[in-house]
Write an enzyme that holds these catalytic residues in place. Structure first.
Site, PDB file in Angstrom:
ATOM      1  N   ASP A 127      17.082  45.088 118.108  1.00 19.15           N
ATOM      2  CA  ASP A 127      15.700  45.456 118.231  1.00 19.15           C
ATOM      3  C   ASP A 127      15.541  47.266 117.824  1.00 19.15           C
ATOM      4  O   ASP A 127      15.633  47.041 116.684  1.00 19.15           O
ATOM      5  CB  ASP A 127      15.412  45.763 120.360  1.00 19.15           C
ATOM      6  N   TYR A 152       7.912  54.086 120.963  1.00 20.24           N
ATOM      7  CA  TYR A 152       6.940  53.174 120.264  1.00 20.24           C
ATOM      8  C   TYR A 152       6.120  54.560 119.816  1.00 20.24           C
ATOM      9  O   TYR A 152       6.065  53.764 118.494  1.00 20.24           O
ATOM     10  CB  TYR A 152       6.253  52.553 120.819  1.00 20.24           C
ATOM     11  N   HIS A 157      16.211  37.183 120.834  1.00 18.33           N
ATOM     12  CA  HIS A 157      16.695  37.998 120.749  1.00 18.33           C
ATOM     13  C   HIS A 157      17.245  39.033 121.157  1.00 18.33           C
ATOM     14  O   HIS A 157      18.275  40.011 120.930  1.00 18.33           O
ATOM     15  CB  HIS A 157      14.816  38.462 121.260  1.00 18.33           C
TER      16      HIS A 157
END
Lengths: 415, 408
Positions: free
Chosen positions: B180, B314, B373
């Site tokens: 990630d 982000y 993930h």
């Protein structure tokens, strides 16, 4: 045989208490130094609004004002495949005998409340201008209407509810005004129900489709020219820039609501400050320097907080109409649905989120009125009611391009 | 000169009490009939989790377990232009003195907690496989690290914090593992600090780009001539599905993290749903236990910086534009140190293998049959197996760290 009941907004005392209890436990996040509006709604604004909401803001007072100003009703409307929905609406008749029936359709994060200032202007009778019987619906899932219970309540269903409401009020022929979702829904209504029921439609959310080389060669070449030489038309370039900025940096809400409205919905239903920030960001971001009063903001948002279906339901429209993915909605906005059987009017406000060249709206439409304004944004009916009303009067009045579209109701008293 | 302090998670009683009070007032939304997971997390799941959180879930018990299992510390790390940040991390040493120093970097919605099962496996010594000294950092804004207070805390800054931490611990040379955001950060570490400090990097979230005629002519032509294998197609369809239906969270966090932050900071159920959706969607049928989920989410709820800070990465990385965020994931960044890749089928972004070629000097590339993930958490044996094979005797990255080859 749908039955109308008069409606008074009357939020139960428990709901008010619960809101206060939650506000008392509010937990604020931190904020980066000098963040301003860059990362979202600023902490000082939200703190101030929450303080007011818990101390000083008087919902009962504003509730009473709304009930006094706006005659409201509910009635059951049957929607194909979805059963009966109890729909809430404002219905204010004009003094003028032959007023034009007009349906006002809000969007998100709007509500019937957006029509508040427009209603008295539109319904006022005068020999000098047409007047209107105004119906401002609360879309299913918004305001005091029930929300759909089943999946798949799509554009056709929203259009169906709106059309059936007007017919049930005895308005076999009517006109519409809408922005945001109201644009998409009234465009669908024009497509499905015009010219039999919908006789004309007006929007403050112009929309538009880029011209194609084969479809509109001249417009296409003009577009190319302007893209290559932006300095030739700085206004058009500024419009593109604004639209791009909205699409690239201002569409997060759209992305989450179009794909996971339930996940987001847990926050919206549980946290008044969460809901406040989510909506307030748009009230400021999408208006053109509108001088919001804190109590005004709090009333707007309280309607969401106290809504019949709860704050989660409203956002589902993005998922249903957007097909559950993030691309479809953009395509839908630009898809030139055939509506040219009835006249369309456009009012353009510079603070709108997407500014496109005027010629782009032409596809499949019969534009008879197109006016640009100097000030105003996305919530045009609320920010610039005088201008919106003026445009509607000019479009539908004597000498106007849509005069007399509704048989026997030209907006004036008999002469 | 070290500012290292031993750290025990010890959430104040007031915080626990406030959480209970908020949960007691929880307002749950309605749900469409037969919604399933289509519109987001199902109401039944959230109801059950909230009931447990309010009634029966024992944070103090889990807090004590974490403190017992994972030796934790904090220390001040100066970051250029951002002052000093107090950073929280796990640091578990192997008994093997010459174990390989390894930095584990989590992502969102992960945390140091993701390394929980990996740590005992990696630090275990044996003559049959190498062992590691493991450092699992809480990125600034996550877990019990302070958050940045200024704007523009970007990849370079995350990499700087990580590198400085390892150096401060006396690990002049080290290796990294990340998925990630951990992929982008460890790649940046490799780019900026390899081979001087970072000697090799391993990821379970390989980015990459389609081969082009110029970068990988043979792969490009092969793709044109032979098309994609069924498996590759399926992988790309999953990426398509993820982008079309699963990226709303990153669009909002990438544009208005503050707006979203008011909800996440104020509403435990809001935060729970926001994270739980990914815990289920991004794992490969991992049999989550309710208390496990609640501990994972409680770390966010009780985090030092509060739940709103974590999403800002982000925004910073994409400069407020989600498209830019995606571009940085795929963009090429030059690295010269050995790279290892572990591929898990439930990963959200599964590119064809040929797309990873220009990521770096790939010396290890293994595919697995299960896992998603959160690989370190879902498949700790598989992941530690891969790291042992990559860094062990006879492995392609054996001995990369001078004097610390992982064996006695």
């Amino acid at each position: 045989m749908s039955v109308e009941s008069p409606f008074i907004i009357s939020i139960p005392q428990e709901s008010l208490s619960l809101l206060q209890q939650k506000l008392r436990l509010v937990t604020f996040p931190d904020e980066l130094d000098d963040a301003g509006w860059e990362y979202g709604a600023p902490l000082t604004d939200i703190r101030r609004l929450v303080t007011r909401w818990s101390n000083g803001y008087d919902w009962r007072y504003h509730e009473a004002q709304l009930n006094m100003e706006l005659p409201q009703f509910t009635r059951d409307i049957d929607v194909g495949g979805h059963g009966m929905l109890n729909v809430h609406y404002v219905h204010k008749k004009s003094d003028a005998e032959y007023a034009i029936p007009l349906l006002f359709v809000h969007g998100w994060p709007g509500s019937f409340f957006e029509a508040r200032k427009l209603v008295p202007l539109l319904t006022r009778g005068s020999p000098d201008h047409p007047s209107f019987h105004v119906v401002a619906i609360s879309l299913p899932g918004f305001g005091f209407s029930e929300a759909p219970r089943k999946k798949g309540f799509n554009l056709d269903q929203y259009a169906e509810v709106c059309n059936k409401l007007m017919l049930s009020l005895g308005y076999n022929e009517y006109v519409t005004q809408g922005g945001d979702w109201g644009f998409i829904i009234t465009r669908r209504m024009a497509h499905l129900y015009g010219p039999k029921y919908v006789k004309a439609w007006h929007t403050n959310f112009p929309g538009g489709t880029p011209p194609s080389l084969l479809g509109q060669p001249l417009s296409f070449l003009t577009m190319l020219f302007h893209l290559l030489f932006p300095s030739v038309n700085p206004q058009m370039q500024a419009g593109f820039d604004k639209t791009q900025k909205f699409m690239h940096s201002g569409s997060g809400y759209n992305a989450i609501q179009s794909t996971k409205p339930q996940t987001l919905g847990y926050s919206m239903a549980d946290s008044p400050v969460g809901l406040l920030a989510w909506i307030y960001e748009k009230l400021v971001g999408w208006t053109d320097g509108y001088a919001w009063d804190d109590d005004e903001v709090l009333t707007w948002i309280s309607i969401y907080w106290f809504s019949r279906a709860g704050p989660t339901a409203a956002a589902r429209i993005y998922y249903e109409v957007g097909g559950g993915n993030t691309q479809k909605l953009g395509e839908l906005m630009g898809t030139p649905e055939y509506t040219a059987s009835i006249p369309n009017g456009i009012s353009r406000f510079p603070g709108e989120v997407a500014i496109l060249p005027k010629s782009w709206a032409k596809s499949n439409r019969k534009i008879v009125f197109d006016r640009e304004h100097e000030r105003g944004g996305h919530f045009a009916a609320y920010e610039r009611p005088v201008e919106v009303c003026g445009d509607l009067r000019d479009m539908f009045g004597r000498g106007g391009p849509a005069f007399g579209v509704v048989k026997g109701r030209d907006g004036y008293n008999s002469e | 000169m070290s500012t290292e302090n031993a750290f025990q998670i010890s959430v104040p009683d007031d915080s626990l009490s406030l959480l209970r009070q908020k949960l007691a007032l929880v307002s749950l939304p309605d749900e469409l009939e037969d919604a399933g997971w289509e519109y987001g997390v199902p109401l039944a799941d959230i109801r059950r989790l909230v009931d447990r959180w309010a009634n029966g879930y024992d944070w103090r018990h889990h807090e004590a377990l974490l403190n017992a299992e994972l030796p934790q510390f904090t220390r001040d790390i100066p970051v250029d232009g951002h002052g000093t940040l107090n950073i929280h991390y796990i640091h578990k040493k192997s008994d093997t003195k010459t174990a390989i120093p390894l930095l584990f970097v989590h992502g969102w919605p992960g945390s140091f907690f993701e390394a929980r099962k990996l740590v005992p496996l990696l630090t275990q010594n044996s003559e049959h496989h190498p062992s590691f000294h493991v450092v699992a950092i809480s990125l600034p804004g996550y877990g019990f690290s302070k958050a940045p207070s200024k704007k523009r805390f970007d990849m370079d800054q995350y990499a700087e914090v990580c590198n400085k931490l390892m150096l401060a611990l006396g690990y002049d040379e080290y290796v990294t593992q990340g998925g990630d955001w951990g992929f982008l950060i460890t790649r940046k570490i490799a780019h900026l600090y390899g081979p001087r400090h970072s000697k090799a990097w391993h990821t379970n979230f390989p980015g990459g780009q389609p081969p082009s005629l110029f970068t990988q002519p043979l792969d490009f032509l092969s793709m044109l001539i032979n098309g994609l294998t069924a498996k590759e197609k399926e992988g790309l369809q999953r990426v398509q599905h993820f982008i079309a239906t699963g990226c709303g969270y990153s669009a909002e966090q990438g544009t208005k993290p503050q707006t979203l932050g008011y909800s996440l900071a104020d509403s435990p159920v809001g935060l729970l749903a926001w994270i739980y959706e990914k815990l289920v969607a991004w794992t490969d049928q991992y049999p989550w236990k309710d208390d496990e989920v609640l501990t994972w989410v409680s770390i966010y709820w009780f985090s030092r910086a509060g739940p709103a800070a974590a999403g800002r990465i982000y925004f910073e990385v994409g400069e407020g534009e989600p498209a830019k965020q995606m571009a940085r994931f795929s963009a090429h960044e030059s690295t010269s140190i050995p790279l290892g890749i572990s591929r898990f089928p439930g990963e959200i972004v599964c590119f064809p293998k040929s797309w990873s070629k220009n990521l770096g000097k790939i010396v290890f590339d293994r595919e697995h049959d299960g896992g998603g993930h959160f690989a370190a958490y879902e498949k700790p044996e598989a992941l530690s197996g891969d790291l042992r094979d990559m860094f062990g005797q006879g492995g392609p990255a054996f001995g990369v760290v001078k004097g610390r080859n992982g064996y006695d």
